[in-house]
Design a protein around this motif. Structure first.
Motif, short mmCIF file in Angstrom:
data_model
loop_
_atom_site.label_atom_id
_atom_site.label_comp_id
_atom_site.label_asym_id
_atom_site.label_seq_id
_atom_site.Cartn_x
_atom_site.Cartn_y
_atom_site.Cartn_z
N SER A 177 41.35 -66.81 60.60
CA SER A 177 40.19 -66.46 61.41
C SER A 177 38.94 -66.59 60.54
CB SER A 177 40.34 -65.04 61.95
OG SER A 177 41.43 -64.97 62.84
N ARG A 178 37.84 -67.04 61.16
CA ARG A 178 36.63 -67.35 60.40
C ARG A 178 35.39 -67.07 61.23
NH1 ARG A 178 35.22 -73.43 58.30
NH2 ARG A 178 33.45 -72.88 56.99
N PHE A 179 34.34 -66.57 60.57
CA PHE A 179 33.07 -66.27 61.20
C PHE A 179 31.97 -66.82 60.30
CE2 PHE A 179 29.55 -63.19 62.04
CZ PHE A 179 29.42 -63.37 63.41
N VAL A 180 31.25 -67.83 60.77
CA VAL A 180 30.18 -68.47 60.00
C VAL A 180 28.88 -68.18 60.72
CG1 VAL A 180 29.28 -70.64 59.11
CG2 VAL A 180 31.74 -70.29 59.25
N PHE A 181 27.89 -67.64 60.01
CA PHE A 181 26.64 -67.26 60.67
C PHE A 181 25.44 -67.61 59.82
CE2 PHE A 181 27.99 -63.68 58.13
CZ PHE A 181 26.82 -63.20 57.55
N ILE B 62 33.47 -59.63 69.80
CA ILE B 62 33.89 -60.16 68.51
C ILE B 62 33.32 -59.23 67.44
CG2 ILE B 62 33.79 -62.13 66.94
CD1 ILE B 62 32.88 -63.38 70.02
N ASP B 63 34.19 -58.60 66.68
CA ASP B 63 33.80 -57.63 65.66
C ASP B 63 34.38 -58.11 64.33
OD1 ASP B 63 33.67 -55.39 63.92
OD2 ASP B 63 33.88 -54.00 65.59
N SER C 185 30.85 -70.51 69.80
CA SER C 185 29.60 -70.37 69.06
C SER C 185 28.57 -69.67 69.94
CB SER C 185 29.08 -71.76 68.64
OG SER C 185 28.88 -72.56 69.79
N VAL C 186 27.55 -69.13 69.30
CA VAL C 186 26.48 -68.44 70.02
C VAL C 186 25.15 -68.66 69.31
CG1 VAL C 186 26.82 -66.25 68.77
CG2 VAL C 186 25.76 -66.22 71.04
N GLU C 187 24.08 -68.71 70.09
CA GLU C 187 22.72 -68.67 69.56
C GLU C 187 22.01 -67.53 70.28
OE1 GLU C 187 18.55 -71.10 69.42
OE2 GLU C 187 20.40 -72.23 69.02
N HIS C 188 21.51 -66.57 69.51
CA HIS C 188 20.91 -65.34 70.01
C HIS C 188 19.51 -65.22 69.45
CE1 HIS C 188 20.07 -60.99 69.44
NE2 HIS C 188 20.80 -60.80 70.53
N ALA D 204 26.01 -68.23 65.24
CA ALA D 204 27.33 -67.97 64.67
C ALA D 204 28.35 -68.88 65.32
CB ALA D 204 27.72 -66.52 64.88
N LYS D 205 29.35 -69.22 64.54
CA LYS D 205 30.51 -69.98 64.99
C LYS D 205 31.72 -69.14 64.64
CE LYS D 205 32.39 -74.09 66.11
NZ LYS D 205 32.22 -74.71 67.38
N PHE D 206 32.66 -69.00 65.57
CA PHE D 206 33.82 -68.15 65.31
C PHE D 206 35.12 -68.84 65.68
CE2 PHE D 206 31.06 -66.80 68.78
CZ PHE D 206 31.81 -67.09 69.90
N HIS D 207 36.13 -68.57 64.87
CA HIS D 207 37.49 -69.05 65.09
C HIS D 207 38.38 -67.83 64.88
CE1 HIS D 207 41.28 -71.16 64.73
NE2 HIS D 207 41.46 -70.59 63.54
#
Length: 154
Positions: free
Chosen positions: A24-28, A65-66, A131-134, A146-149
């Motif tokens: 699992s990966r979270f890139v921001f 997603i936490d 992914s999200v743009e906020h 952020a991009k999440f897997h």
């Protein structure tokens, strides 16, 4: 236009959709005016980072997603304005909440993409790629991307 900017920014971050065998990966990346995550970036992956990904049992129009690493955490909550379930696809001008260090900000015009969403018959999220743009407010340079897997148990 924001979806194109998000795609370009995440390609620069090097956060393509991961395969199921990867952790699992979270890139921001948070711009200087972003809130509550400000002027920082990161690439967090398991096992150094702990992931909790869920949906409310009574509401499949949201994703939670936490991610926590070394006492720092970021929460991303995604919602559809129309009340329909979140499934794979690209969503523009939707509701997203970013929380960090006990502070949060809603964006009612966020963009997000769900590339993969596997949920079992009990509603437990087994896998998620997206992914999200906020943006918090209308200040310049205020995007959080952020991009999440996520793969449950990986």
């Amino acid at each position: 236009m924001r979806v194109v900017a998000l795609t370009c920014a995440l390609l620069v971050l090097g956060a393509g959709v991961a395969s199921a065998g990867e952790p699992s990966r979270f890139v921001f990346d948070a711009e200087a005016g972003a809130f509550p995550v400000t002027a920082t970036s990161g690439d967090w992956s398991a096992p150094q980072a702990e992931f909790i990904v869920s949906r409310r049992p009574w509401d499949d129009n949201n994703l939670h997603i936490d991610v926590e690493r070394a006492g720092t955490y970021h929460v991303v909550e995604l919602f559809r304005h129309d009340g329909n379930p979140i499934t794979t696809g690209t969503y523009t001008d939707q509701k997203a909440l970013i929380i960090s260090a006990g502070l949060g900000c809603y964006d009612n015009a966020a963009d997000f993409t769900i590339d993969r969403l596997d949920v079992n018959e009990q509603g437990i999220v087994l896998a998620l790629d997206g992914s999200v743009e906020h943006r918090c407010g209308d200040r310049p340079d205020n995007a959080f991307r952020a991009k999440f897997h996520y793969v449950r148990g990986a």
